[in-house]
Scaffold this active site. Structure first.
Site, mmCIF file in Angstrom:
data_model
loop_
_atom_site.group_PDB
_atom_site.id
_atom_site.type_symbol
_atom_site.label_atom_id
_atom_site.label_comp_id
_atom_site.label_asym_id
_atom_site.label_seq_id
_atom_site.Cartn_x
_atom_site.Cartn_y
_atom_site.Cartn_z
ATOM 1 N N ALA A 72 2.730 -6.183 1.849
ATOM 2 C CA ALA A 72 3.892 -6.072 2.723
ATOM 3 C C ALA A 72 4.968 -7.064 2.285
ATOM 4 O O ALA A 72 4.692 -8.062 1.603
ATOM 5 C CB ALA A 72 3.489 -6.329 4.168
ATOM 6 N N GLY A 117 -1.406 -4.190 2.219
ATOM 7 C CA GLY A 117 -1.000 -2.820 2.530
ATOM 8 C C GLY A 117 -1.214 -1.861 1.381
ATOM 9 O O GLY A 117 -1.402 -0.663 1.598
ATOM 10 N N GLU A 120 -4.672 -0.735 1.704
ATOM 11 C CA GLU A 120 -4.761 0.114 2.894
ATOM 12 C C GLU A 120 -4.188 1.510 2.638
ATOM 13 O O GLU A 120 -4.747 2.511 3.094
ATOM 14 C CB GLU A 120 -4.050 -0.568 4.066
ATOM 15 C CG GLU A 120 -4.814 -1.787 4.561
ATOM 16 C CD GLU A 120 -4.050 -2.610 5.581
ATOM 17 O OE1 GLU A 120 -4.562 -2.820 6.686
ATOM 18 O OE2 GLU A 120 -2.913 -3.055 5.266
ATOM 19 N N GLU A 140 -4.662 -11.031 3.697
ATOM 20 C CA GLU A 140 -3.862 -11.397 4.873
ATOM 21 C C GLU A 140 -4.332 -12.699 5.521
ATOM 22 O O GLU A 140 -3.516 -13.468 6.050
ATOM 23 C CB GLU A 140 -3.895 -10.266 5.903
ATOM 24 C CG GLU A 140 -3.146 -9.011 5.502
ATOM 25 C CD GLU A 140 -3.978 -8.021 4.693
ATOM 26 O OE1 GLU A 140 -3.509 -6.895 4.470
ATOM 27 O OE2 GLU A 140 -5.116 -8.395 4.284
#
Length: 266
Positions: A72, A117, A120, A140
């Site tokens: 991100a 991300g 993901e 994260e």
């Protein structure tokens, strides 16, 4: 659509070649980092592919040689309030769930970094092909948060709880070979062969009966959270519905006649 057509997005490239759509995250200067605008565009691009009857399979990849999606955009997120971050996370979760459950199979062609991300997004695809230089991880925890686009849920389902906890609770990054070893990716190939391999797989999918593919995805995606009894009942419903299609009749007739079937998507 005939031939190759590129749609206009600011942060993505959407190209359709025959029955295969390719979505490319196109922010190479920031390693294709995701922010609200990019996720919004991804949501629109996926919907566009879903509504295009000529598209039968999707490939997701990143522009440049360094990254699929490196995570991100922290510079955007740093000063978010709880309300603002919830809006971004909800958008990401709904977009990736749509990708995961849409009737058209998707392939992540992972080049370089797929962190946070990026991992993901790759996990929301049906299959993952990694270049030898690919790196995966859910780092994260190293910046004081945890995965918010489904990482805490999809990763244990793919690789098991023990390995998932190792990755999420330590923030460690793993290479493509290790990702293959734990079952996170389906195949590892030299970087120069990545798109050829992904395209080959996608084109194979486009020759198969679309409704049966959709039903197979439904049985797996929704059955996995059911009891075994509930899951096999869902499977029963899905396979029964296939017997209302022309493709089922053609497939079985071709098998008995010892010829290749010609599926029409009906």
């Amino acid at each position: 659509m005939k031939g190759e057509r590129q749609m206009e997005y600011k942060h993505l490239l959407l190209e359709v070649d025959g029955a295969v759509a390719k979505i490319t995250f196109n922010r190479p200067k920031v390693l294709n980092a995701m922010n609200y605008e990019v996720m919004s565009e991804l949501s629109c691009a996926l919907y566009e592919c879903d509504q295009n009857n000529e598209v039968k399979a999707l490939i997701l990849t990143g522009a440049g040689e360094k990254a699929f999606v490196a995570g991100a955009d922290i510079s955007q997120m740093q000063n978010f309030t709880s309300v603002e971050i919830m809006k971004l996370m909800e958008l990401g979760q709904s977009t990736l769930r749509f990708l995961e459950t849409m009737g058209k199979p998707s392939i992540a062609a992972v080049n370089g970094f797929a962190l946070g991300g990026g991992t993901e997004i790759a996990m929301a695809c049906d299959m993952r092909i990694a270049a030898e230089n690919a790196m995966f991880g859910q780092p994260e925890i190293l910046i004081g948060i945890l995965p918010g686009w489904g990482g805490t849920q999809r990763l244990p389902r793919l690789v098991g709880m023990g390995v998932a906890k190792e990755l999420i609770l330590t923030g460690v990054q793993i290479n493509a070979a290790r990702a293959y070893e734990i079952g996170l990716v389906n195949k590892v190939v030299p970087a120069a062969q990545l798109m050829d391999e992904a395209t080959k797989m996608a084109k194979k999918i486009t020759t198969l009966p679309g409704f049966a593919l959709k039903m197979a995805k439904n049985a797996m995606n929704f059955g996995i959270d059911m009891s075994l009894e509930g899951g096999v009942k869902l499977e029963l419903s899905c396979v029964s519905q296939c017997f209302s299609t022309k493709d089922q009749k053609e497939g079985m007739t071709a098998f008995l006649e010892k010829r290749k079937p010609t599926f029409v998507g009906e």
